[in-house]
Design an enzyme around this catalytic site. Structure first.
Site, PDB file in Angstrom:
ATOM      1  N   GLU A 252       0.823  -1.215   0.000  1.00 12.34           N
ATOM      2  CA  GLU A 252       0.000   0.000   0.000  1.00 12.34           C
ATOM      3  C   GLU A 252       0.861   1.271   0.000  1.00 12.34           C
ATOM      4  OE1 GLU A 252      -3.027  -0.324   3.039  1.00 12.34           O
ATOM      5  OE2 GLU A 252      -4.039  -1.912   1.919  1.00 12.34           O
ATOM      6  N   GLU A 347      -4.763  -8.876  -1.406  1.00 11.33           N
ATOM      7  CA  GLU A 347      -5.278  -8.628  -0.049  1.00 11.33           C
ATOM      8  C   GLU A 347      -6.697  -8.089  -0.069  1.00 11.33           C
ATOM      9  OE1 GLU A 347      -4.775  -5.318   3.429  1.00 11.33           O
ATOM     10  OE2 GLU A 347      -2.906  -6.045   2.543  1.00 11.33           O
TER      11      GLU A 347
END
Length: 493
Positions: A252, A347
């Site tokens: 991220e 994810e």
């Protein structure tokens, strides 16, 4: 009335089993014979061309094989038809699985040896009775679902370690590495992806707290050291018998506010890959794939920026995505623009306040079906296991992430919705399978695969709002099935 006492007594002895053939002629010391167990009626399996595994929205049926007859014939039943064309193929599948965080490994290691063995076999064994998870993502250093913040090369604040003399993966030797070794003993071919949440804090500038673990960016002065950090990590894990199939340079990279976290915009990631990470891997003879981005589907321009960099491009295998923002269908145009770059789904969490049926439907529709129909080679649910408090996690880490498993005691584990989401694919769609063409049908999102052993797999969700009967058509023959609203079924033939 006069009783024959001797006759009555003799009858009583026979009734309680004292005068058995075994004890005849001597006093018995055996306990009374227990009543025979109640044997359930034998259910004779029906003859069926197609095996069907079902999970219902109310969890009354949870990933159970159905004793139903689904045979192919010349006549179609009522309802819509999902036509499958095995001659039209798309991407190869690497696998389905979970993120094995440090916290997950910690709670799994609190199980008794017998229970842990049972749980790991259920997850990773590839025989007929287990779900055969085939892909894992692990964190390089701590993730937010680790008990504490750490990297593999922390030093006294104010100091640096450019030569990485203090590098060590010893922090993983208590929980993660032992669990991984047990998993590899069960499934030696499982693929493992590693992702860092942060570089060592001394490599960062402009951090946001938590002793430098939160936020900040990678200091350009330490790009080369950080590339060597990845090399040393892959080599250290290999020395433990663990092959890292792929890495992403940053989890991220546009989220600076997790703990740990590090901000890395696309231009910085491209520079790091083309000038440092790619060349370091090449020099060290490392074949581990480099997968970029590893963030939400609302920003496909991030991987486009790196794919479009002529120097970075050759080092990059593809890009990875989450879906906390954006639309999974955005990945299709990215594939079309760069068809030689692979796509991965790495994810997605299920929240502690979520409902089983809603989460099952959303994840199967968007990930198992949506991500694979959008060219992803894998699908990973977040966080394999948590404790009853949705931990462990760092200070500022996720407090509402429900694991696929909840470890409730040293000998008890509860299966949650993520377990079933992945099981519907992992057990049947094996590594090396290819996605094949199947019709988009309103109210019945679906995806089909062909395994290397010749078997065909069709995963169907009924999102229509009511029970649906439908047909499965392939090679000119048709079979019929019925699904309740919100149910997921995997069909195998």
């Amino acid at each position: 009335m006069k009783y024959n006492f001797t006759s009555v007594l003799l009858a009583s002895f026979i009734t309680i089993g004292i005068f058995s053939g075994e004890a005849c002629g001597k006093k018995s010391t055996a306990a009374p014979t227990p009543a025979p167990p109640v044997v359930p009626p034998v259910v004779t399996p029906t003859k069926s061309d197609v095996a069907m595994w079902l999970t219902t929205a109310d969890q009354a049926t949870a990933f159970a094989k159905q004793n139903v007859t689904i045979n192919f014939g010349a006549t179609a039943g009522s309802g819509s038809t999902i036509s499958i064309n095995a001659a039209t193929t798309y991407q190869t599948i690497d696998g389905f699985g979970y993120c094995l965080t440090g916290g997950s490994a910690m709670v799994l290691n609190k199980l008794t040896a017998q229970k842990q063995d049972e749980v790991l076999k259920d997850l990773f064994a590839t025989d007929d009775t287990h779900i055969g998870v085939s892909y894992l993502r692990i964190s390089i250093g701590a993730s937010d679902m680790s008990a504490t913040d750490y990297t593999y090369d922390e030093v006294t604040p104010g100091l640096t370690d450019v030569d990485l003399k203090n590098f060590s993966i010893d922090a993983e030797k208590a929980d993660l590495i032992p669990v991984l070794k047990k998993i590899l003993a069960i499934n030696p071919n499982i693929k493992i992806l590693g992702s860092p949440w942060t570089a060592p804090t001394w490599m960062k500038i402009n951090t946001l707290g938590n002793n430098g673990f939160k936020g900040g960016s990678l200091n350009t002065a330490y790009y080369d050291a950080y590339a060597r950090y990845f090399v040393k990590y892959i080599q250290a894990m290999k020395a433990e018998g663990i092959t890292i199939d792929a890495i992403t340079p940053q989890n991220e990279p546009l989220n600076a506010y997790n703990n740990p976290a590090m901000y890395m915009p696309s231009n910085e990631q491209a520079n790091f890959i083309k000038n440092n990470l790619g060349p370091q891997f090449k020099a060290a003879g490392i074949a581990t794939k480099i997968i970029v981005y590893d963030h939400n589907a609302d920003n496909t321009t991030y991987p486009v920026d790196i794919f479009s960099d002529a120097t970075a491009n050759p080092f990059v295998d593809g890009s990875a995505f989450h879906l906390y923002n954006g639309d999974i269908n955005a990945l299709g145009p990215l594939h079309d623009a760069f068809p030689n770059k692979n796509l991965y789904f790495t994810e997605q969490y299920t929240p502690s306040n979520g409902g089983f049926g809603g989460d099952l439907s959303w994840h199967v529709s968007n990930l198992i079906i949506g991500a694979t129909r959008s060219w992803c080679r894998n699908v990973l649910e977040w966080n394999l296991a948590t404790d009853t408090d949705y931990g462990p996690h760092t200070d500022g880490g996720c407090t509402t992430c429900r694991g696929a498993l909840t470890v409730t005691s040293s000998s008890a584990v509860t299966k949650n919705v993520s377990y079933y989401i992945i099981a519907h694919a992992s057990k049947f769609v094996r590594p090396g399978a290819v996605r094949i063409a199947s019709d988009n049908v309103a109210g019945l999102p679906n995806v089909a695969f062909k395994n290397t052993n010749g078997s065909t797999v069709l995963i169907v969700l009924n999102s229509s709002g009511s029970q649906q009967s439908f047909n499965i058509k392939i090679d000119g023959k048709t079979a019929s099935s019925t699904l309740a609203n919100g149910s997921v079924a995997t069909y195998v033939w």
